[in-house]
Design a protein around this motif. Structure first.
Motif, PDB file in Angstrom:
ATOM      1  N   GLU A  11       0.877   4.661  -2.598  1.00  0.00           N
ATOM      2  CA  GLU A  11       0.465   5.768  -2.416  1.00  0.00           C
ATOM      3  C   GLU A  11       1.886   6.090  -2.674  1.00  0.00           C
ATOM      4  O   GLU A  11       1.981   7.187  -3.649  1.00  0.00           O
ATOM      5  CB  GLU A  11       0.232   5.611  -0.972  1.00  0.00           C
ATOM      6  N   ARG A  57       1.009  -1.349  -0.190  1.00  0.00           N
ATOM      7  CA  ARG A  57      -0.221  -0.470  -0.464  1.00  0.00           C
ATOM      8  C   ARG A  57       1.073   1.036  -0.320  1.00  0.00           C
ATOM      9  O   ARG A  57       0.646   2.217  -0.494  1.00  0.00           O
ATOM     10  CB  ARG A  57      -0.640  -0.315   1.202  1.00  0.00           C
ATOM     11  N   ASP A  58       2.286   1.388   0.911  1.00  0.00           N
ATOM     12  CA  ASP A  58       2.466   2.233   0.251  1.00  0.00           C
ATOM     13  C   ASP A  58       3.163   2.813  -0.542  1.00  0.00           C
ATOM     14  O   ASP A  58       4.045   3.978  -1.094  1.00  0.00           O
ATOM     15  CB  ASP A  58       4.017   2.410   2.107  1.00  0.00           C
ATOM     16  N   ASP A 105       0.968   9.518  -5.007  1.00  0.00           N
ATOM     17  CA  ASP A 105       1.314  11.083  -5.005  1.00  0.00           C
ATOM     18  C   ASP A 105       1.455  12.289  -6.474  1.00  0.00           C
ATOM     19  O   ASP A 105       1.535  12.862  -6.674  1.00  0.00           O
ATOM     20  CB  ASP A 105       2.185  11.255  -4.187  1.00  0.00           C
TER      21      ASP A 105
END
Length: 260
Positions: free
Chosen positions: A67, A63-64, A71
């Motif tokens: 993300e 998930r990071d 971004d």
């Protein structure tokens, strides 16, 4: 010409997308897990096509990592005009008795990641009044071939719904639904495809050129080749009992940066 972001850019269809977009003079954001392969590809694209190629290393099953890519898609100072959600993996295992962690990773990569990245891209693109999202699904979306079919069915239906919502905004959404394609995907996954005739296979170059042409004309579903458009029509019209009768399961594999 604008910036295109391609996930799974280091191999397979993603690599072909990168080359064709660079040839069309799109600057690129290249996303995959292998920094070495991405850096090498970026240098080749910049030297051959005279475009700028950014490298964004991310594990999209995490998930990071997803993300960080989201971004980048929201960054209004370097707007992305085309998102190609291509990263995927094949699960060659039966669900019952299979590795659940592998199932969850596949679900994250092929369902959650297109959801998150499409949300980020669509929001930024709608504000600008232009842009395109290309989600790589599969002809398997119409079949009953394990959880891979389920993931790709979600991508196809999600993209259709997104296209409806985006109508009139200047932003489009397209689902690419190829059949078997000559790439590294099957070889690196140790998938036995010896029983499939040559007629079943498509060239990556043709698949990508068809997909990009369909994006330019705003098509919602892109199915390369007459043979697979015929397969798709038969699969949609056939009784689901007949579709289930030809469902296939495959041996366990994971190929995170392969085309889906």
């Amino acid at each position: 010409m604008g910036i295109a972001l391609v996930t799974g850019a280091s191999a397979g269809l993603g690599l072909e997308f990168a080359w064709q977009l660079a040839t069309a003079k799109h600057d690129l954001v290249l996303v995959a897990r292998s920094e070495e392969r991405l850096q090498r590809l970026a240098a080749q694209l910049e030297a051959a096509a005279g475009v700028r190629a950014e490298v964004l290393v991310a594990d999209l099953a995490d998930r990071d990592g997803t993300e960080r890519v989201a971004d980048r898609l929201r960054d209004a100072t370097r707007p992305v005009g085309l998102l190609v959600n291509n990263a995927g993996l094949g699960l060659n295992q039966r669900f019952v008795g299979g590795d659940l962690a592998a199932e969850e990773r596949a679900l994250d990569l092929m369902v959650r990641t297109p959801l998150v990245l499409s949300h980020a891209a669509a929001g930024a693109m709608v504000e600008r009044g232009r842009g395109a999202i290309l989600n790589v699904a599969s002809i398997a979306a119409l079949l009953a071939s394990g959880t891979y079919s389920a993931h790709k069915a979600w991508v196809r239906t999600f993209t259709e719904g997104l296209a409806v919502e985006l109508r009139g905004t200047g932003v489009t959404a397209t689902a690419l639904c190829p059949g078997f394609v000559h790439t590294e995907f099957h070889e690196r996954g140790s998938i036995d495809v010896a029983s499939y005739p040559e007629l079943a296979w498509l060239n990556a170059e043709d698949v990508v050129s068809t997909a990009l042409a369909d994006v330019r004309r705003g098509a919602v579903i892109s199915t390369p080749s007459l043979r697979y458009r015929t397969v798709a029509a038969v699969a949609r019209l056939a009784p689901r009992s007949a579709v289930r009768a030809v469902g296939r399961y495959r041996k366990a594999l994971e190929h995170p940066d392969a085309p889906a």
